[in-house]
Write an enzyme that holds these catalytic residues in place. Structure first.
Site, PDB file in Angstrom:
ATOM      1  N   HIS A 124     -18.827 -30.501 -37.220  1.00 49.44           N
ATOM      2  CA  HIS A 124     -19.435 -29.507 -37.983  1.00 49.44           C
ATOM      3  C   HIS A 124     -18.189 -29.161 -38.985  1.00 49.44           C
ATOM      4  CE1 HIS A 124     -22.988 -28.378 -35.228  1.00 49.44           C
ATOM      5  NE2 HIS A 124     -22.952 -29.498 -35.639  1.00 49.44           N
ATOM      6  N   ILE A 248     -17.504 -19.525 -19.023  1.00 51.18           N
ATOM      7  CA  ILE A 248     -16.999 -20.902 -19.102  1.00 51.18           C
ATOM      8  C   ILE A 248     -15.669 -21.098 -18.910  1.00 51.18           C
ATOM      9  CG2 ILE A 248     -16.856 -22.439 -21.361  1.00 51.18           C
ATOM     10  CD1 ILE A 248     -19.329 -21.175 -22.263  1.00 51.18           C
TER      11      ILE A 248
END
Length: 264
Positions: A124, A248
């Site tokens: 991206h 995470i």
């Protein structure tokens, strides 16, 4: 984090020899950068902010561009540092298993943590550079930020042609906006890596944005194992061999810590 899922994921990771990692915004939240679509995400809390990431709206609305440049100057991204999750992926690379790291993130924290830039695909784009939408010139973002701080609220491209004409085109971060095509070479490289890996590790992504999310089914079709690590359920959980939900950075650290070198 579920102990059984962690054990299973760790065993699969130990056996792997060619890993592709796909990271999303969730890996950077512990670095102080909010995600976009999570329960506390930037766009969840402020849907209006999503407009700044839409190319057509950005080009058509000078006031939106002015707000976008002002918001960039106060973004927590500039003071952020890699967290344990980013460093765990560096350790995974050092174990000899990581082949390609595909990131949906634009923050540059993987490189800052020490991941090999040659292995990274910023699918991206990157916010660390600025691009002109007219002439395509790319440049580091900070000099343009300095112009904004000095009073240019909608900075234009200052590149000159052979006849000394100033371009004057619209500048935007070198990120892929909604309505803008991905770089074909980056997408081809990412899909080829997913098709050739033996394990795909998806981290911190809702796996709702295509074509990046499509790397998961590509890997599955070619026989790879899939591990998903995320704070919340994702749209691809049914395709995964193991799903680990939890912090995470903590999960990645536990998965990779003490991982023996890959045996070729």
């Amino acid at each position: 984090m579920a102990a059984m899922a962690m054990e299973d994921a760790r065993a699969l990771l130990e056996r792997s020899r060619r890993v592709v990692v796909l990271t999303g915004a969730g890996i950077s939240t512990d670095s102080g950068i909010p995600d976009f679509r999570g329960p506390r995400g930037l766009w969840t809390k402020n849907p209006e902010a999503e407009k700044t990431a839409t190319l057509q709206a950005y080009v058509a609305d000078p006031e939106l561009r002015r707000r976008a440049w002002r918001n960039r100057l106060t973004s927590p991204m500039w003071a952020s540092e890699p967290n344990a999750g980013h460093h765990a992926l560096v350790d995974l690379e050092r174990s000899g298993r990581l082949h390609t790291l595909v990131t949906q993130n634009i923050d540059g924290l993987h490189q800052k943590a020490g991941s090999d830039p040659e292995r990274i695909i910023e699918i991206h784009g990157t916010t660390l550079e600025v691009i002109c939408l007219t002439c395509g010139h790319r440049q580091p973002a900070e000099p343009v930020h300095e112009r904004v701080r000095a009073g240019e609220d909608d900075p234009a491209c200052t590149m000159t042609s052979a006849d000394r004409a100033v371009c004057g085109g619209i500048l935007k971060p070198a990120t892929i906006s909604f309505g803008q095509n991905l770089v074909a070479e980056d997408l081809f490289r990412a899909e080829a890596a997913a098709a050739a890996c033996d394990l795909l590790l998806a981290v911190g992504s809702t796996l709702a944005v295509f074509p990046a999310a499509g790397l998961v089914p590509v890997a599955v079709r070619h026989g790879a194992v899939v591990i998903i690590v995320n704070g919340d359920p994702t749209e691809m959980d049914q395709l995964a061999d193991v799903v680990v939900n939890g912090s995470i950075s903590e999960c990645l650290q536990a998965l990779v810590e003490g991982l023996p070198p890959a045996v070729r």
